[in-house]
Design a protein around this motif. Structure first.
Motif, short mmCIF file in Angstrom:
data_model
loop_
_atom_site.label_atom_id
_atom_site.label_comp_id
_atom_site.label_asym_id
_atom_site.label_seq_id
_atom_site.Cartn_x
_atom_site.Cartn_y
_atom_site.Cartn_z
N PRO A 181 0.80 -1.24 0.00
CA PRO A 181 0.00 0.00 0.00
C PRO A 181 0.83 1.29 0.00
O PRO A 181 0.41 2.29 -0.55
N GLU A 182 2.00 1.25 0.58
CA GLU A 182 2.82 2.47 0.63
C GLU A 182 4.04 2.42 -0.29
O GLU A 182 4.90 3.28 -0.22
N ASN A 183 4.09 1.42 -1.18
CA ASN A 183 5.25 1.25 -2.06
C ASN A 183 4.80 0.89 -3.47
O ASN A 183 4.44 -0.24 -3.74
N ARG A 184 4.85 1.86 -4.37
CA ARG A 184 4.39 1.60 -5.74
C ARG A 184 5.34 0.70 -6.51
O ARG A 184 5.01 0.21 -7.58
N SER A 185 6.55 0.47 -6.00
CA SER A 185 7.54 -0.36 -6.68
C SER A 185 7.59 -1.79 -6.16
O SER A 185 8.47 -2.55 -6.53
#
Length: 68
Positions: free
Chosen positions: A18-22
Motif C-alpha cells: 500500500p505504501e510502495n508503488r515499486s
C-alpha cells in the motif's frame, strides 16, 4: 509478527504494497534495474528457445514408413 521482505536487487527492506508503488522492490531504481536485466536477457528461463522448431511436428514425408 510479519516477515520483512528484502529487495531482490539491493537487499534493503521493502515497504508493504500500500505504501510502495515499486513493490516487490524497494524503489523505482531497483524495479528498473530488474526490468533492464530481463530486457537484456540476463535472466533466462531454462529450456529450448522459442522458435527453434523443437516443439513442431516433423514435416510431411519426413517420417519413414515402417515395413508391413
Amino acid at each position: 509478527m510479519t516477515a520483512t521482505k528484502t529487495c531482490a536487487i539491493c537487499g534493503k527492506p521493502v515497504p508493504p504494497r500500500p505504501e510502495n508503488r515499486s513493490y516487490p522492490f524497494c524503489s523505482d531504481r531497483c524495479r528498473l534495474i530488474d526490468l533492464s536485466k530481463w530486457l537484456g536477457e540476463e535472466y533466462r528461463i531454462p529450456g529450448p528457445r522459442a522458435g527453434d522448431g523443437a516443439d513442431q511436428p516433423p514435416a510431411p514425408g519426413a517420417e519413414e514408413d515402417e515395413p508391413s
